[in-house]
Motif scaffolding. Structure first.
Motif, PDB file in Angstrom:
ATOM      1  N   ALA A  15       0.837  -1.260   0.054  1.00  0.00           N
ATOM      2  CA  ALA A  15       0.085  -0.090   0.167  1.00  0.00           C
ATOM      3  C   ALA A  15       1.099   1.176   0.079  1.00  0.00           C
ATOM      4  N   ILE A  16       1.955   1.207   0.844  1.00  0.00           N
ATOM      5  CA  ILE A  16       2.621   2.284   0.726  1.00  0.00           C
ATOM      6  C   ILE A  16       3.374   2.730  -0.573  1.00  0.00           C
ATOM      7  N   ILE A  17       3.969   1.651  -1.189  1.00  0.00           N
ATOM      8  CA  ILE A  17       4.576   1.662  -2.621  1.00  0.00           C
ATOM      9  C   ILE A  17       3.506   2.300  -3.703  1.00  0.00           C
ATOM     10  N   ALA A  18       2.443   1.909  -3.467  1.00  0.00           N
ATOM     11  CA  ALA A  18       1.332   2.328  -4.446  1.00  0.00           C
ATOM     12  C   ALA A  18       1.106   3.764  -4.081  1.00  0.00           C
ATOM     13  N   ALA A  19       0.918   4.097  -2.839  1.00  0.00           N
ATOM     14  CA  ALA A  19       0.706   5.453  -2.550  1.00  0.00           C
ATOM     15  C   ALA A  19       1.760   6.436  -3.097  1.00  0.00           C
ATOM     16  N   PHE A  20       2.910   5.902  -3.052  1.00  0.00           N
ATOM     17  CA  PHE A  20       4.109   6.856  -3.392  1.00  0.00           C
ATOM     18  C   PHE A  20       4.097   6.756  -4.977  1.00  0.00           C
ATOM     19  N   ILE A  21       3.609   5.923  -5.529  1.00  0.00           N
ATOM     20  CA  ILE A  21       3.673   5.950  -6.936  1.00  0.00           C
ATOM     21  C   ILE A  21       2.542   6.842  -7.645  1.00  0.00           C
ATOM     22  N   LEU A  22       1.449   6.764  -7.009  1.00  0.00           N
ATOM     23  CA  LEU A  22       0.398   7.727  -7.300  1.00  0.00           C
ATOM     24  C   LEU A  22       0.592   8.944  -6.821  1.00  0.00           C
ATOM     25  N   LEU A  23       1.410   9.432  -5.883  1.00  0.00           N
ATOM     26  CA  LEU A  23       1.887  10.608  -5.750  1.00  0.00           C
ATOM     27  C   LEU A  23       2.501  10.902  -6.839  1.00  0.00           C
ATOM     28  N   GLN A  24       3.679  10.330  -7.276  1.00  0.00           N
ATOM     29  CA  GLN A  24       4.605  10.757  -8.656  1.00  0.00           C
ATOM     30  C   GLN A  24       3.735  11.105  -9.783  1.00  0.00           C
ATOM     31  N   ILE A  25       2.645  10.249  -9.856  1.00  0.00           N
ATOM     32  CA  ILE A  25       1.634  10.215 -11.238  1.00  0.00           C
ATOM     33  C   ILE A  25       0.751  11.685 -10.975  1.00  0.00           C
ATOM     34  N   ALA A  26       0.325  11.763  -9.936  1.00  0.00           N
ATOM     35  CA  ALA A  26      -0.791  12.823  -9.846  1.00  0.00           C
ATOM     36  C   ALA A  26       0.209  14.143  -9.989  1.00  0.00           C
ATOM     37  N   SER A  27       1.447  14.194  -9.146  1.00  0.00           N
ATOM     38  CA  SER A  27       2.257  15.454  -9.343  1.00  0.00           C
ATOM     39  C   SER A  27       2.672  15.804 -10.747  1.00  0.00           C
ATOM     40  N   GLY A  28       2.443  15.058 -11.797  1.00  0.00           N
ATOM     41  CA  GLY A  28       2.601  15.392 -13.210  1.00  0.00           C
ATOM     42  C   GLY A  28       1.401  16.240 -13.671  1.00  0.00           C
ATOM     43  N   SER A  29       0.592  16.286 -12.855  1.00  0.00           N
ATOM     44  CA  SER A  29      -0.397  17.377 -13.307  1.00  0.00           C
ATOM     45  C   SER A  29      -0.318  18.851 -12.727  1.00  0.00           C
ATOM     46  N   PRO A  30      -0.348  20.060 -13.287  1.00  0.00           N
ATOM     47  CA  PRO A  30      -0.095  21.358 -13.211  1.00  0.00           C
ATOM     48  C   PRO A  30      -1.068  21.590 -11.826  1.00  0.00           C
ATOM     49  N   ASP A  31      -2.271  20.962 -11.979  1.00  0.00           N
ATOM     50  CA  ASP A  31      -3.417  21.324 -10.887  1.00  0.00           C
ATOM     51  C   ASP A  31      -3.249  20.593  -9.611  1.00  0.00           C
ATOM     52  N   PHE A  32      -2.307  19.817  -9.626  1.00  0.00           N
ATOM     53  CA  PHE A  32      -2.465  18.743  -8.473  1.00  0.00           C
ATOM     54  C   PHE A  32      -1.841  19.536  -7.100  1.00  0.00           C
ATOM     55  N   VAL A  33      -2.436  19.317  -5.938  1.00  0.00           N
ATOM     56  CA  VAL A  33      -1.694  19.885  -4.848  1.00  0.00           C
ATOM     57  C   VAL A  33      -2.229  18.808  -3.839  1.00  0.00           C
ATOM     58  N   LEU A  34      -1.088  18.474  -3.090  1.00  0.00           N
ATOM     59  CA  LEU A  34      -1.412  17.561  -1.946  1.00  0.00           C
ATOM     60  C   LEU A  34      -1.534  18.025  -0.845  1.00  0.00           C
TER      61      LEU A  34
END
Length: 236
Positions: free
Chosen positions: A94-113
């Motif tokens: 689950a941690i690995i998936a969340a980290f990879i999802l963060l990397q993908i989502a961060s590719g959008s200029p609209d994404f804010v964590l």
């Protein structure tokens, strides 16, 4: 199967569940006109279970969830010595998936964590509908209890052969349709842990609830099914 092979299967299966389910929520549900919405996210979570059921069910049993592992132990289907290793593998996936999802989502200029990033679970200000802690604990416990009844029933040797992943996936879809507005749906401590560790803050402070309620619900479901159905000759 040797324990190490089963642990790798659990790690990958839980990775798939979090990447597919939370990924659908983060990447595909946010657009008002073209997004998939709550129903689409619910279906995505269900599909991850169906696909992994057929892919790794014969290797590890596709628990993908510490509450399922505890419930299967309580139902007499899983050895106590393997509970902790399974849970560790699930959380790591689950941690690995969340980290990879963060990397993908961060590719959008609209994404804010932000505080609600990565489809974290929560109550109060973290709840999509503003539901209280009491409501969150109740729904997570009750739905995990029901989920275990479905899991144990569908995998009982007396049940129709070959349909368990479908029944379990549909049950998880139903669970999400009910509870996304309340807690963003956990019923799975590993699924909650991965995103919460990445987001931090309030999501991490509230994480305890999404370990306590599903584990209690899972254990009660396991004991209840065993009392209801008895010990089958064998379990698939």
């Amino acid at each position: 199967m040797p324990l190490m092979q089963r642990l790798v299967a659990e790690l990958f299966g839980t990775f798939w569940l979090v990447l597919g389910g939370c990924g659908a929520a983060v990447l595909a549900a946010k657009f008002p006109e073209t997004g998939i919405g709550f129903a689409g996210v619910a279906l995505a979570f269900g599909l991850t279970v169906v696909t992994m059921g057929y892919a790794i069910g014969h290797i590890s049993g596709f628990h993908l969830n510490p509450a399922i592992t505890v419930g299967l132990w309580a139902g007499g289907r899983f050895p106590a010595k393997d509970v902790v290793p399974y849970i560790v593998a699930q959380v790591v996936g689950a941690i690995i998936a969340a980290f990879i999802l963060l990397q993908i989502a961060s590719g959008s200029p609209d994404f804010v964590l932000g505080p609600n990033g990565l489809a974290v679970n929560g109550y109060g200000p973290q709840s999509p509908g503003g539901y209280t802690l009491g409501a969150g604990l109740t729904i997570e416990t009750v739905l995990t209890f029901g989920f275990l009844i479905v899991v144990l029933g569908a995998t009982d040797s007396r049940s129709p052969i070959g349909f368990a992943p479908i029944a379990i996936g549909l049950a998880l879809t139903l669970i999400h349709l009910i509870s996304i507005p309340v807690t963003n749906t956990s019923v799975n401590p590993a699924r909650s842990t991965g995103p919460a560790l990445i987001v931090g803050g309030l999501a991490l402070q509230q994480l305890w609830a999404f370990w306590v309620a599903p584990i209690i619900g899972g254990a009660l479901g396991g004991f209840a099914y065993r009392a209801l159905a008895g010990d089958p000759p064998a379990a698939r």
